[in-house]
Design an enzyme around this catalytic site. Structure first.
Site, short mmCIF file in Angstrom:
data_model
loop_
_atom_site.label_atom_id
_atom_site.label_comp_id
_atom_site.label_asym_id
_atom_site.label_seq_id
_atom_site.Cartn_x
_atom_site.Cartn_y
_atom_site.Cartn_z
CE LYS A 79 37.99 -0.22 13.85
NZ LYS A 79 39.05 -0.20 14.87
CB SER A 154 42.07 0.78 12.61
OG SER A 154 41.57 0.22 13.82
CB SER A 178 42.29 1.32 16.75
OG SER A 178 43.28 1.01 15.81
N1 GLN Z 1 48.01 1.13 14.94
C1 GLN Z 1 47.94 -0.14 15.59
C2 GLN Z 1 48.12 -1.26 14.61
O1 GLN Z 1 48.18 -1.00 13.44
C3 GLN Z 1 46.69 -0.28 16.39
C4 GLN Z 1 45.52 -0.80 15.64
C5 GLN Z 1 44.32 -1.02 16.52
O2 GLN Z 1 44.28 -0.61 17.68
N2 GLN Z 1 43.35 -1.72 15.97
O3 GLN Z 1 48.21 -2.40 14.97
#
Ligand code: GLN
Length: 490
Positions: A79, A154, A178
């Site tokens: 990532k 994400s 994520s």
């Molecule tokens: N969907 C969650 C958020 O927007 C998780 C994001 C993540 O795990 N980085 O905060």
């Protein structure tokens, strides 16, 4: 040889046994990325030159008869919030658009030492804030299982890359889901280890007390293999405990569900969960029972009622203070201003995208006097209550099954219509981050339209090895997913 169909374990074995070279495997991976990624947009930086160098070093080691490592010649993608020396780490934000890391994150360093080859960096929601991989400055990633849908987020680029067969493994970070949610949406397997299991050093963080590095793969064995490589104490991350990690791959050998006590989460409003996903839970529970597990229902009322609110209070509060380092002077994007305050305003307003600005504003509000006592402090108490609920549950259960996400993969653009619905989508995934527990999303097959179905497995803190072992048994019931055929994608 169709390398895209092989697992990381198979690729490494072949490289070690001189069936094929790391260079051959890398070239096949690059070719596939070049063929399909114009459309899928999962990879934001390709590191062809450094990857070729790394692959030839692995090949040279094999030729010299040296041990090339556990992941010898396995191509992988990370990532774009993982620092890798000499390579851009943008977090898919204008703020860091041209920022080049001058050191390796511990995860990247350990992967290199194990012989894995970093092929590139993957697309993500800006600064990991999101669930759809649509807020990236590089544009949205498409889901290789159905290009009209999002890959989740994400770490959507990492999950899409594994689903598209670019590489057998990819790394993501998981703050509230994520790694697991995009893995689920793309029809592959995603693992979030216990908090403290893997070093976060060199990962551009979102919420320090929730973030955890996690692998994405097409089968549990590969996840365990990556865990063997990454789960190490690290001097540079004081939350990465210096306790002895077990062998995760050994835990899979001879694993069995017989006699396991499995709690299926109950009490939530099932009308909010897609019927296909409720069915996936029922099927998983039935399979575990068939294999000799004792299955019972359990309600966790605090987690059920308050997880999302608690998560967003803690996450946005912490994120707003963490993001303060991007001030237009020390890192990344800078705009001149009339005075210091004006410079901050211009640089931050124009360097951050809409969602990141929204979260910084809400988080700053939560942390200001008055709101802090009424919102942030209660949220940290609720967080402890959620962890306590799980401690009680795991006195009588070995494993908990629940949804990872309430819906099937969203159509592209859904978030523009229903941003709050997307936040609510974290109701189940964020629980394990709040409680620091290991958890995994596991593919349970595909609907008639070809959309993946999935469940979440949660284990007791530092029970990562037994969670992976149980997951590998459940995976036998459904079959590990293969990569998408990609027919008609380009
Ligand atoms: N969907 C969650 C958020 O927007 C998780 C994001 C993540 O795990 N980085 O905060």
């Amino acid at each position: 040889m169709e390398f895209c169909k092989l697992s990381a374990a198979e690729i490494a074995e072949g490289v070690r046994g001189k069936k094929w070279s790391a260079t051959e495997v890398l070239e096949a991976s690059l070719e596939r990325i070049k063929k399909y990624d114009g459309k899928i947009n999962a990879v934001v930086t390709l590191c062809e030159e450094t990857a070729r160098k790394e692959a030839s070093e692995v090949d040279a080691k094999v030729a010299r008869g040296e041990d090339p490592g556990l992941l010898a010649g396995v191509p992988y993608l990370a990532k774009d919030n993982f620092c890798a020396e000499g390579i851009k780490t943008t977090c898919c934000s204008k703020m860091l658009e041209n920022w080049v890391s001058n050191y390796d994150s511990t995860a990247v360093k350990l992967m290199k030492e194990a012989g894995a080859v970093l092929v590139g960096k993957t697309n993500m929601d800006e600064f990991a804030m999101g669930s759809t991989t649509e807020s990236s400055i590089f544009g949205a990633t498409l889901n290789p299982r159905d290009i009209t849908r999002v890959p989740g987020g994400s770490s959507g680029g990492s999950a899409a890359s594994v689903a598209a067969g670019y590489c057998p493994i990819a790394l993501g970070s998981d703050t509230g889901g994520s790694v697991r949610q995009p893995a689920a949406f793309c029809g592959v397997q995603g693992f979030k280890p216990s908090y403290g299991q893997i070093s976060r050093y060199g990962i551009v963080g979102y919420v320090s007390s929730l973030d955890q590095v996690g692998p994405i793969a097409r089968n549990t064995k590969d996840l365990a293999l990556v865990m063997n490589v990454l789960a190490k104490a690290d001097y540079y991350d004081s939350t990465c405990d210096a306790y002895d990690r077990p062998s995760f791959t050994e835990a899979l050998e001879g694993a069995s569900l017989k006699g396991k006590k499995i709690a299926v989460l109950s009490g939530y409003d099932k009308s909010h969960v897609a019927p296909e996903l409720l069915e996936a839970i029922d099927k998983t529970a039935a399979y575990c029972k068939e294999q000799g597990a004792e299955v019972f229902e359990a309600d966790l009322p605090v987690a059920r009622k308050h997880a999302v609110a608690c998560y967003y209070m803690v996450a946005l509060g912490d994120a707003s203070s963490k993001m303060a380092c991007f001030d237009g002077m020390r890192y990344g994007y800078h705009e001149d201003g009339k005075n210091l305050t004006d410079m901050y305003k211009r640089s931050r307003n124009n360097g951050f995208g809409k969602e990141v600005r929204r979260r910084i504003l809400i988080g700053t509000c939560i942390l200001s006097r008055g709101y802090f006592d009424n919102y942030y402090i209660p949220a940290t108490r609720v967080r402890q209550m959620i962890a306590d609920e799980f401690t009680e549950l795991f006195k009588k259960a070995d494993l908990c099954i629940c949804p990872i996400h309430p819906q099937l993969p969203y159509k592209q653009g859904y978030i523009d219509d229903k941003p709050l619905r997307v936040y609510l989508g974290d109701a189940f995934s964020s629980i394990s981050n709040l409680a620091g527990l290991p958890s995994m999303s596991i593919n349970t097959g595909f609907t008639q339209e070809g959309l993946p179905t999935y469940v979440q497995l949660i284990g007791p803190r530092f029970g990562d090895d037994s969670l992976l072992a149980a997951a590998s048994e459940i995976e036998k019931g459904f079959g590990a997913p293969e990569c998408a055929s990609m027919e008609g994608v380009c």
